[in-house]
Every structure is written in structure tokens, then in C-alpha cells.
Design a protein around this motif. Structure first.
Motif, short mmCIF file in Angstrom:
data_model
loop_
_atom_site.label_atom_id
_atom_site.label_comp_id
_atom_site.label_asym_id
_atom_site.label_seq_id
_atom_site.Cartn_x
_atom_site.Cartn_y
_atom_site.Cartn_z
N LEU A 11 17.81 52.07 45.58
CA LEU A 11 19.14 52.02 44.97
C LEU A 11 19.77 50.69 45.34
N VAL A 12 20.15 49.92 44.33
CA VAL A 12 20.82 48.64 44.56
C VAL A 12 22.26 48.75 44.04
N ILE A 13 23.21 48.50 44.93
CA ILE A 13 24.63 48.62 44.61
C ILE A 13 25.25 47.23 44.64
N CYS A 14 25.84 46.83 43.53
CA CYS A 14 26.36 45.46 43.35
C CYS A 14 27.88 45.40 43.47
N ASP A 15 28.37 44.51 44.31
CA ASP A 15 29.75 44.03 44.28
C ASP A 15 30.82 45.12 44.35
N THR A 16 30.62 46.10 45.21
CA THR A 16 31.62 47.17 45.35
C THR A 16 32.60 46.82 46.47
N GLN A 17 33.29 45.73 46.28
CA GLN A 17 34.24 45.23 47.26
C GLN A 17 35.67 45.41 46.72
N PRO A 18 36.62 45.71 47.58
CA PRO A 18 37.99 45.94 47.12
C PRO A 18 38.55 44.84 46.23
N ASP A 19 38.24 43.58 46.53
CA ASP A 19 38.77 42.50 45.70
C ASP A 19 38.28 42.57 44.26
N LEU A 21 36.93 45.62 42.89
CA LEU A 21 37.34 46.93 42.40
C LEU A 21 38.79 46.92 41.93
N ALA A 22 39.60 46.04 42.49
CA ALA A 22 41.01 45.94 42.10
C ALA A 22 41.20 45.53 40.64
N GLY A 92 35.49 37.42 56.28
CA GLY A 92 36.52 37.58 57.29
C GLY A 92 37.75 38.32 56.82
N TYR A 93 37.79 38.65 55.52
CA TYR A 93 38.93 39.39 54.97
C TYR A 93 38.46 40.74 54.43
N GLU A 94 39.31 41.74 54.57
CA GLU A 94 38.94 43.11 54.24
C GLU A 94 38.49 43.27 52.80
N GLY A 95 39.11 42.53 51.89
CA GLY A 95 38.79 42.66 50.47
C GLY A 95 37.40 42.23 50.10
N ALA A 96 36.73 41.52 51.01
CA ALA A 96 35.38 41.04 50.74
C ALA A 96 34.30 41.95 51.31
N GLU A 97 34.70 43.01 52.02
CA GLU A 97 33.73 43.93 52.60
C GLU A 97 33.38 45.04 51.60
N ILE A 98 32.27 45.72 51.84
CA ILE A 98 31.90 46.85 51.01
C ILE A 98 32.99 47.93 51.14
N HIS A 99 33.35 48.56 50.03
CA HIS A 99 34.41 49.57 50.06
C HIS A 99 34.09 50.65 51.10
N VAL A 135 17.25 51.94 40.86
CA VAL A 135 18.47 52.42 40.23
C VAL A 135 19.57 51.42 40.57
N LEU A 136 20.27 50.95 39.54
CA LEU A 136 21.24 49.88 39.69
C LEU A 136 22.64 50.41 39.41
N ALA A 137 23.60 50.08 40.29
CA ALA A 137 24.97 50.56 40.14
C ALA A 137 25.94 49.48 40.60
N GLY A 138 27.20 49.60 40.19
CA GLY A 138 28.22 48.70 40.71
C GLY A 138 28.98 47.93 39.65
N LEU A 139 29.42 46.73 40.05
CA LEU A 139 30.28 45.86 39.25
C LEU A 139 29.63 44.48 39.08
N LYS A 140 30.11 43.72 38.13
CA LYS A 140 30.68 44.15 36.87
C LYS A 140 29.54 44.29 35.88
N THR A 141 29.67 45.18 34.95
CA THR A 141 28.56 45.46 34.04
C THR A 141 28.04 44.20 33.37
N ALA A 142 28.94 43.34 32.93
CA ALA A 142 28.55 42.14 32.17
C ALA A 142 28.29 40.93 33.04
N GLN A 143 28.41 41.08 34.36
CA GLN A 143 28.20 39.94 35.25
C GLN A 143 27.14 40.27 36.31
N GLY A 144 27.56 40.75 37.46
CA GLY A 144 26.59 40.99 38.54
C GLY A 144 25.53 42.01 38.20
#
Length: 217
Positions: A11-19, A21-22, A92-99, A135-144
Motif C-alpha cells: 500500500l502506497v499512500i501519497c501526500d496525506t499531509q495537513p497542508d 489536505l487543507a 519542521g512544521y506540523e503541516g508537513a507531517e503525515i496526518h 494499492v495506491l491512495a492519497g493526494l492529489k489525483t491529478a498530481q502526486g
């Protein structure tokens, strides 16, 4: 299973970071996290190899071209106002960490990149473990997600994308990529169809493995 070699799942999860997801509507974000958490828990129960792939930059967006169509604007703004005011996706900032709701376990792999395409570290991790299906999941569908799917297809992996487990800040763009682009490289399935297909494949893999072992014995 091919040539008697057992299938190995990841399972590969892409870019599920608060920054990132916002960028989604609250309802979409909540539904996505719920579906992804369920997928992640299922993968853990099945002992799949799990990799988190995220976009994260160093202080000052070091190494990012100011002309980059997606990331250049962040560096240009950071140059004017500094890290304190402009630190989206910055280490170093919370928004860049995995949710937190999807937080990796200690033995799960996390790879960071500073580009759209997946890192060689991700591809090498899958290669070293003999992964055959992803299995691929995450953000953004048209990018990462799209860039990662193309790279996985080039590696010869069989790829699955669960519709409810990917999202895009532009709903129409994401839907178009799912319907017309990703389906060239992956099986794009809704959650129910995915669960049914994977269950059947796993049962078949176990049956073939049993037959091979029986012949060998």
C-alpha cells in the motif's frame, strides 16, 4: 501469482499531509481520511508492505526552482517573508507531517521528495521486497497520485486505485483523471469492488501456493 512466484502486496499512500489536505472541502477531507484509515488498517492486518510518500521541503525551499509551475511560487513568497510566515510543506512544521489519523508505525517506510515524480527510494523499496501489486491512495489525483501510478506501471507493478481513497482539490479534474487517465495504468475500482476483487485474488494466490507446495512435497 506468476511462474510460481507468490504475489506480494504493498500500500502506497501519497501526500496525506495537513497542508495538502487543507485544499479539500471539509466533508471531502473527512470522508477521504475515514476511507483511507480503513484501507490502511486492512493492509496492516494482511501484513502488506506499507509506504508513505510525502512532499516536503527544506528551510527556504532550498533546491526548488523559482520557475517551478507548482512549487516556485512558494519559494518566491518565502524569499520575501521568510520561513515563519511561509512554511507550507516545510520540514519542521506540523503541516508537513503525515496526518495523525494515518500516522506510520515504527516499521513502516516514509519517503520524502521535493518533486512531483516519486522518489527512487520509493521504487527501490518496492523492488527490494519483491512487490508485485500496489494499492495506491492519497493526494492529489491529478498530481502526486498520477505521477506515482505512471512510475509504478513502468516498474511492472500491477496497480489498483480505490476511488474513495484518492482526492483532488479540483473535483472535476480529479474525476476526469480517474475516468480517463489513471485507468490506462491501473485498475480503478470503488471500495466495494476493490474488496471483492482483492479477496478473490488472495484466495486464488493461496490455492495456487498450496498446489505448488503439494507438488513439490
Amino acid at each position: 501469482m506468476q511462474d510460481g512466484t507468490p504475489e506480494r502486496y504493498a500500500l502506497v499512500i501519497c501526500d496525506t499531509q495537513p497542508d495538502l489536505l487543507a485544499s479539500l472541502e471539509e466533508e471531502t477531507r473527512s470522508a477521504l481520511l475515514t476511507q483511507m484509515k480503513e484501507l490502511l488498517q486492512g493492509a496492516r492486518r494482511a501484513n502488506w508492505f506499507i509506504v508513505f510518500s510525502g512532499t516536503r521541503f527544506q528551510s527556504g525551499y532550498e533546491g526548488v526552482s523559482t520557475r517551478h509551475r507548482l512549487f516556485g511560487g512558494m519559494r518566491r513568497l518565502n524569499t520575501k517573508v521568510g520561513d515563519e510566515k511561509m512554511h507550507a510543506l516545510m520540514e519542521g512544521y506540523e503541516g508537513a507531517e503525515i496526518h495523525p489519523s494515518l500516522a506510520p508505525l515504527e516499521d513502516e517506510v516514509v519517503v520524502w521528495r521535493q518533486r512531483l515524480c516519486p522518489s527512487t527510494e520509493l521504487l527501490e523499496a518496492l523492488r527490494q521486497r519483491g512487490i508485485t501489486k500496489v494499492v495506491l491512495a492519497g493526494l492529489k489525483t491529478a498530481q502526486g497520485v498520477l505521477a506515482t501510478c505512471e512510475a509504478l506501471a513502468d516498474e511492472g507493478h500491477l496497480v489498483y486505485v480505490v476511488r474513495e481513497c484518492v482526492a483532488d482539490s479540483d473535483e472535476a479534474r480529479g474525476r476526469a483523471v480517474l475516468d480517463h487517465v489513471l485507468c490506462q495504468y491501473a485498475d480503478v475500482l470503488n471500495a466495494e469492488a476493490f474488496r471483492e476483487q482483492i479477496s478473490q485474488e488472495l484466495m486464488m494466490d493461496m490455492f495456487i501456493a498450496f498446489k505448488i507446495a503439494k507438488r513439490a512435497g
